[in-house]
Design a protein around this motif. Structure first.
Motif, short mmCIF file in Angstrom:
data_model
loop_
_atom_site.label_atom_id
_atom_site.label_comp_id
_atom_site.label_asym_id
_atom_site.label_seq_id
_atom_site.Cartn_x
_atom_site.Cartn_y
_atom_site.Cartn_z
N UNK A 183 0.83 -1.21 0.00
CA UNK A 183 0.00 0.00 0.00
C UNK A 183 0.86 1.26 0.00
N UNK A 184 1.95 1.23 0.74
CA UNK A 184 2.81 2.42 0.81
C UNK A 184 3.56 2.64 -0.50
N UNK A 185 4.04 1.57 -1.11
CA UNK A 185 4.71 1.71 -2.41
C UNK A 185 3.75 2.30 -3.44
N UNK A 186 2.53 1.76 -3.49
CA UNK A 186 1.56 2.27 -4.46
C UNK A 186 1.13 3.69 -4.11
N UNK A 187 1.02 4.01 -2.83
CA UNK A 187 0.70 5.38 -2.44
C UNK A 187 1.77 6.35 -2.89
N UNK A 188 3.03 6.00 -2.71
CA UNK A 188 4.13 6.85 -3.18
C UNK A 188 4.09 7.03 -4.69
N UNK A 189 3.87 5.92 -5.39
CA UNK A 189 3.84 5.97 -6.85
C UNK A 189 2.68 6.83 -7.35
N UNK A 190 1.52 6.67 -6.73
CA UNK A 190 0.34 7.42 -7.16
C UNK A 190 0.50 8.91 -6.86
N UNK A 191 1.06 9.23 -5.71
CA UNK A 191 1.32 10.64 -5.39
C UNK A 191 2.28 11.25 -6.40
N UNK A 192 3.30 10.49 -6.76
CA UNK A 192 4.27 10.97 -7.76
C UNK A 192 3.60 11.17 -9.11
N UNK A 193 2.77 10.23 -9.51
CA UNK A 193 2.10 10.32 -10.80
C UNK A 193 1.13 11.50 -10.83
N UNK B 283 10.02 22.17 -11.73
CA UNK B 283 10.74 21.02 -12.25
C UNK B 283 11.65 20.42 -11.19
N UNK B 284 12.34 21.29 -10.44
CA UNK B 284 13.25 20.81 -9.39
C UNK B 284 12.48 20.12 -8.27
N UNK B 285 11.34 20.69 -7.88
CA UNK B 285 10.55 20.07 -6.82
C UNK B 285 10.02 18.70 -7.26
N UNK B 286 9.56 18.61 -8.49
CA UNK B 286 9.03 17.34 -9.00
C UNK B 286 10.12 16.29 -9.05
N UNK B 287 11.28 16.66 -9.57
CA UNK B 287 12.38 15.70 -9.67
C UNK B 287 12.83 15.25 -8.30
N UNK B 288 13.02 16.18 -7.40
CA UNK B 288 13.48 15.84 -6.05
C UNK B 288 12.46 14.96 -5.33
N UNK B 289 11.20 15.29 -5.46
CA UNK B 289 10.17 14.58 -4.70
C UNK B 289 9.96 13.16 -5.21
N UNK B 290 9.78 13.01 -6.52
CA UNK B 290 9.49 11.66 -7.03
C UNK B 290 10.69 10.73 -6.89
N UNK B 291 11.90 11.26 -7.02
CA UNK B 291 13.06 10.38 -6.88
C UNK B 291 13.33 10.03 -5.41
N UNK B 292 12.99 10.96 -4.51
CA UNK B 292 13.09 10.63 -3.07
C UNK B 292 12.10 9.52 -2.73
N UNK B 293 10.88 9.65 -3.20
CA UNK B 293 9.89 8.61 -2.95
C UNK B 293 10.27 7.30 -3.65
N UNK B 294 10.87 7.41 -4.82
CA UNK B 294 11.30 6.21 -5.53
C UNK B 294 12.34 5.43 -4.74
N UNK B 295 13.27 6.17 -4.17
CA UNK B 295 14.30 5.52 -3.35
C UNK B 295 13.66 4.76 -2.19
N UNK B 296 12.67 5.37 -1.57
CA UNK B 296 12.00 4.71 -0.44
C UNK B 296 11.17 3.53 -0.92
N UNK B 297 10.51 3.66 -2.05
CA UNK B 297 9.63 2.60 -2.54
C UNK B 297 10.41 1.35 -2.93
N UNK B 298 11.51 1.53 -3.65
CA UNK B 298 12.27 0.34 -4.06
C UNK B 298 12.96 -0.30 -2.87
N UNK B 299 13.30 0.49 -1.85
CA UNK B 299 13.88 -0.08 -0.63
C UNK B 299 12.85 -0.97 0.08
#
Length: 437
Positions: A339-349, A369-385
């Motif tokens: 649920x958390x991985x999908x929540x992160x992904x959906x928020x990013x999308x 652009x900077x906020x979007x890149x920083x935010x989605x990649x931070x969440x990506x790091x957490x999601x794949x972990x």
């Protein structure tokens, strides 16, 4: 089964006999029948598809429904191709740090080399970046750089002759360019520190310097080289064909992520190019900065795509793997992680869908652009972990895909402006105070 849904297999399809069958299929691009035969005739090693789960595309907020009907149809067609053809085939190339030239032609067939100029919406283009990243992050880096920084630069800043010479091959993915900006000693401070030089000598420019981490640098037909004109000290953009004397590119090996992307160290030693190879619209770094803004936003789409890939892999694994007599998907801790991985992904999308809207309206600035890149990649790091943890020991193997995603996420977190630099860009915009040295 929903179009485009391909469940993850319990063992990597890119190992052993299957990998050899897929590699054969990739090189035999002249016959679609041969490709299909090679992919299906994998003997007893072929994995059995798991039952379709609810929400197979994991688009709980119906972002794809925002596309017009014609773009929805194309989206589904490309998604199915990427999931069925590219996703599994990429693993073996990733393991070997090799580039899949056969797959490049297929990407071109589906129009992924010309997203920048095909007239589709910003949302469609972004969702294409999501789906390529969902299939393989390395190839999404190639597709994104190719469109945002190569095709985009020549289309917007090139001369009529340059457009006629390069755009047809680029948009068909029969030619490649490399974006050569970063240097061995200058990354985050490249705007002020760039050392590569260009001097006009009669009817030729002479380029000297070095570049590092240049994607496709060893396989490109030309490099878009940013160099400082010694006459006026302005940073300008030049087309440098890679077969010119003095241009050498050496592959950077042993990376932990984006292993398919052929990054290179480039040396330019008295490289002579015609005066006409200067891009007429790229005579100051401000022009590069506009393109880098859009490219930074593109990485935000990658951040969403890799998280959807992590969810796909983790969900399929949890439905197939049994421990203590039942599927992992029945355990509360596993469900919480999914649920958390999908929540992160959906928020990013959702964040990126809103970014596409303001981009269509011409309102996109570097701060967004900077906020979007920083935010989605931070969440990506957490999601794949979380995904790697969910899969236990199997999470560290690229055969199960999550290990591959785990390495790739680190690269997204770092390139196109590190997380820290992008955070400082956002904070500077909202405080009016710069923390840059």
């Amino acid at each position: 089964m929903t179009k485009g849904y391909v469940p993850v297999q319990p063992q990597g399809r890119a190992s052993g006999p299957v990998a050899r069958a897929e590699k054969t299929a990739e090189t035999n691009t002249e016959s679609d029948t041969a490709v299909k035969t090679a992919e299906t005739n994998t003997g007893s090693n072929a994995a059995v598809a798991a039952p379709q789960p609810p929400f197979p595309d994991a688009d709980l907020m119906y972002i794809v429904d925002l596309l017009p009907p014609d773009e929805q149809l194309r989206y589904q067609e490309v998604r199915e191709f990427l999931q069925s053809r590219i996703r599994a085939a990429s693993i073996d190339y990733w393991n070997r740090e090799e580039f899949p030239f056969g797959l490049l032609a297929e990407l071109g067939k589906y129009g992924l080399g010309g997203l920048q100029t095909d007239g589709t919406s910003k949302l469609f283009k972004g969702l294409m970046y999501v789906e390529v990243a969902r299939a393989d992050v390395s190839l999404s880096a190639l597709v994104g750089i190719h469109n945002e920084l190569i095709v985009g630069m020549i289309d917007e800043l090139g001369s009529a002759e340059q457009k006629a010479r390069w755009l047809p091959g680029l948009t068909a993915f029969t030619q490649l360019g490399a974006f050569a900006l970063t240097e061995p000693d200058h990354g985050s401070d490249i705007a002020g520190g760039l050392e590569t030089t260009a001097r006009l000598d009669g009817d030729e420019w002479v380029i000297n310097g070095a570049k590092r981490w240049i994607g496709a640098g060893t396989i490109a037909d030309f490099a878009l080289v940013w160099a400082r004109d010694v006459a006026d000290q302005h940073i300008k953009g030049f087309i440098v064909e890679t077969d010119r004397p003095g241009y050498t590119a050496t592959k950077i090996a042993n990376k932990i992520g984006l292993r398919i992307m052929q990054n290179a160290d480039i040396v330019l030693d008295e490289v002579r190019i015609p005066a006409a190879n200067l891009l007429p619209g790229a005579t100051s770094f401000s022009k590069a900065n506009e393109l880098l803004r859009d490219s930074r936003a593109w990485v935000g789409w990658q951040g969403a795509g890799i998280q959807l890939a992590a969810f796909d892999v983790a969900r399929a694994y949890s439905l197939q793997r049994r421990q203590f007599g039942k599927e992992l998907a029945r355990f509360q801790l596993i469900q919480q992680q999914l649920a958390e991985i999908l929540g992160n992904a959906t928020a990013s999308l959702a964040l990126m869908a809103q970014l596409a809207r303001i981009q269509e309206e011409g309102k996109l600035e570097m701060v967004q652009a900077a906020m979007a890149k920083a935010t989605t990649t931070r969440l990506a790091r957490a999601s794949v972990a979380m995904g790697r943890s969910l899969m236990g020991g199997n999470g560290i193997s690229s055969d199960y895909e999550m290990g591959k995603l785990f390495g790739d996420a680190e690269i997204l977190y770092t390139y196109e402006g590190s997380y820290e630099i992008n955070s400082l860009i956002v904070a500077r915009a909202v405080t009016g105070k710069s923390a840059f040295v």
